[in-house]
Design an enzyme around this catalytic site. Structure first.
Site, PDB file in Angstrom:
ATOM      1  N   GLU A  97       0.842  -1.198   0.000  1.00 31.62           N
ATOM      2  CA  GLU A  97       0.000   0.000   0.000  1.00 31.62           C
ATOM      3  C   GLU A  97       0.877   1.249   0.000  1.00 31.62           C
ATOM      4  O   GLU A  97       2.100   1.178   0.067  1.00 31.62           O
ATOM      5  CB  GLU A  97      -0.906   0.005   1.246  1.00 31.62           C
ATOM      6  CG  GLU A  97      -2.377  -0.256   0.967  1.00 31.62           C
ATOM      7  CD  GLU A  97      -3.092   0.967   0.417  1.00 31.62           C
ATOM      8  OE1 GLU A  97      -2.416   1.951   0.041  1.00 31.62           O
ATOM      9  OE2 GLU A  97      -4.329   0.943   0.338  1.00 31.62           O
ATOM     10  N   ASP A 146     -10.028   2.062  -4.004  1.00 35.48           N
ATOM     11  CA  ASP A 146      -9.097   2.216  -2.897  1.00 35.48           C
ATOM     12  C   ASP A 146      -8.372   3.553  -3.093  1.00 35.48           C
ATOM     13  O   ASP A 146      -9.000   4.597  -3.093  1.00 35.48           O
ATOM     14  CB  ASP A 146      -8.142   1.016  -2.862  1.00 35.48           C
ATOM     15  CG  ASP A 146      -7.456   0.817  -1.526  1.00 35.48           C
ATOM     16  OD1 ASP A 146      -7.189   1.814  -0.837  1.00 35.48           O
ATOM     17  OD2 ASP A 146      -7.157  -0.334  -1.172  1.00 35.48           O
ATOM     18  N   ASN A 184      -5.688   6.058   7.197  1.00 37.60           N
ATOM     19  CA  ASN A 184      -5.485   5.207   6.028  1.00 37.60           C
ATOM     20  C   ASN A 184      -4.723   5.882   4.898  1.00 37.60           C
ATOM     21  O   ASN A 184      -3.755   5.345   4.384  1.00 37.60           O
ATOM     22  CB  ASN A 184      -6.847   4.719   5.532  1.00 37.60           C
ATOM     23  CG  ASN A 184      -6.762   3.686   4.460  1.00 37.60           C
ATOM     24  OD1 ASN A 184      -6.468   3.978   3.308  1.00 37.60           O
ATOM     25  ND2 ASN A 184      -7.023   2.432   4.807  1.00 37.60           N
ATOM     26  N   ASN A 189     -11.451   6.058   2.234  1.00 35.52           N
ATOM     27  CA  ASN A 189     -10.160   5.461   1.910  1.00 35.52           C
ATOM     28  C   ASN A 189      -9.275   6.438   1.147  1.00 35.52           C
ATOM     29  O   ASN A 189      -8.690   7.331   1.727  1.00 35.52           O
ATOM     30  CB  ASN A 189     -10.383   4.162   1.133  1.00 35.52           C
ATOM     31  CG  ASN A 189      -9.222   3.213   1.205  1.00 35.52           C
ATOM     32  OD1 ASN A 189      -8.072   3.627   1.225  1.00 35.52           O
ATOM     33  ND2 ASN A 189      -9.493   1.910   1.238  1.00 35.52           N
TER      34      ASN A 189
END
Length: 325
Positions: free
Chosen positions: A49, A249, A136, A193
């Site tokens: 990520e 995402d 996040n 997100n």
């Protein structure tokens, strides 16, 4: 979807590649293209990520969340090494205008900044006296404010952090003012997100992975009661796109204002109004992306276990981790 088959790049036997596959959904996407093969830069992660490109370091930093480490890809040598271990189960990150790394950390339930001397400064770890969930993804704005999403993935289980309880009343979006104050700017998300500003920073796009869609917000007029130079509350919030492959995402914008979003089948490219223009298909679930390289036209994509790259004929927009000239 393409098969997950690798070949070796000509002249670079150490670099695996897969054939590039574009899916055109709108004629406006037909002129977008790039390398014939997508490079596989790293394959040793569990759930990758948070990529960000540093022009100063000619490197991409990215998270391997379950392994609790941050990795660094060196563009000049092709090497990948560990940048930080015991990294607070770091997720998304960006650069501020001074080139410092700002990171969302699941494990510490905070947003932090790495100073030039390597020390860590906590920028946000609570709202209204309550601990955050697990920040996040994050972006910065030219006025010095920092904006981040706070779903609960890092407190849901031991996989991406430490099990815990939500103490803020839900999963929200926040702004850190230049005075350090943390303000909640949106409270009607399931799992907020990815987020990204338009080039003029008057529009903020935010994904809701839980509801599988993308929303568009407008920043309000300057507030005399708030931090100087900071715009007022967000307005709008309409859904402009529904994801047809998993949930959206991480997102980034290119210089033309198109939105590039990570999804289960690759990257989706959307017009500013949310129309799906096309896709870059990849063989793994994609989590995030960033534009980088010397000219801002290299896509770096984190996708499950792998870091991919592809040089394209568009450049990233001028927001914190873009390098378009």
């Amino acid at each position: 979807m393409m098969a997950a088959m690798h070949r070796r790049a000509a002249g670079r036997p150490d670099v695996a590649t897969i054939r590039t596959e574009w899916e055109i959904r709108d004629e406006r996407f037909r002129g977008i293209g790039g390398d014939r093969f997508v490079q596989v830069l790293f394959e040793g992660g569990r759930w990758l990520e948070g990529p960000v490109y540093s022009p100063a370091w000619r490197s991409v930093l990215f998270s391997d969340i379950p392994n609790n480490r941050v990795l660094r890809f060196d563009e000049t040598t092709g090497a990948v090494g560990v940048w930080r271990e015991g990294a607070g189960y770091a997720n998304g990150r960006t650069l501020d205008r001074a080139g410092r790394v700002i990171t969302c950390e699941h494990g510490t339930r905070s947003v932090s900044r790495i100073e030039p001397d390597g020390t860590r400064t906590v920028l946000a770890d609570a709202w209204d006296g309550h601990p955050l969930n697990s920040p996040n993804d994050v972006v910065t704005r030219a006025d010095g404010t920092i904006w981040f999403t706070d779903p609960a993935y890092g407190i849901d289980s031991v996989y991406e952090g430490h099990p815990g309880e939500t103490e803020t009343g839900g999963c929200h979006v926040y702004r850190v003012g230049t005075d350090g104050a943390v303000t909640r700017v949106a409270n009607d998300f399931d799992r907020p997100n990815g987020l990204a500003f338009s080039a003029d920073e008057r529009t903020l796009y935010i994904t809701d992975t839980g509801r599988r869609h993308l929303r568009r917000f407008t920043l309000g007029p300057a507030s005399t009661a708030g931090t100087a130079g900071t715009d007022g509350p967000l307005s709008g919030g309409e859904v402009i796109a529904e994801c047809d492959a998993g949930g959206y995402d991480g997102i980034r914008l290119d210089a033309a204002g198109r939105i590039w979003g990570a999804a289960a089948d690759g990257l989706h490219c959307l017009a500013p109004d949310g129309t799906l223009l096309g896709k870059l298909l990849l063989p793994e679930i994609c989590s995030n992306l960033t534009f980088g390289g010397p000219r801002g036209n290299t896509l770096f994509v984190t996708a499950t276990n792998t870091l991919y790259s592809l040089m394209v004929n568009v450049t990233g927009a001028r927001y914190p981790d873009a390098t378009a000239q």
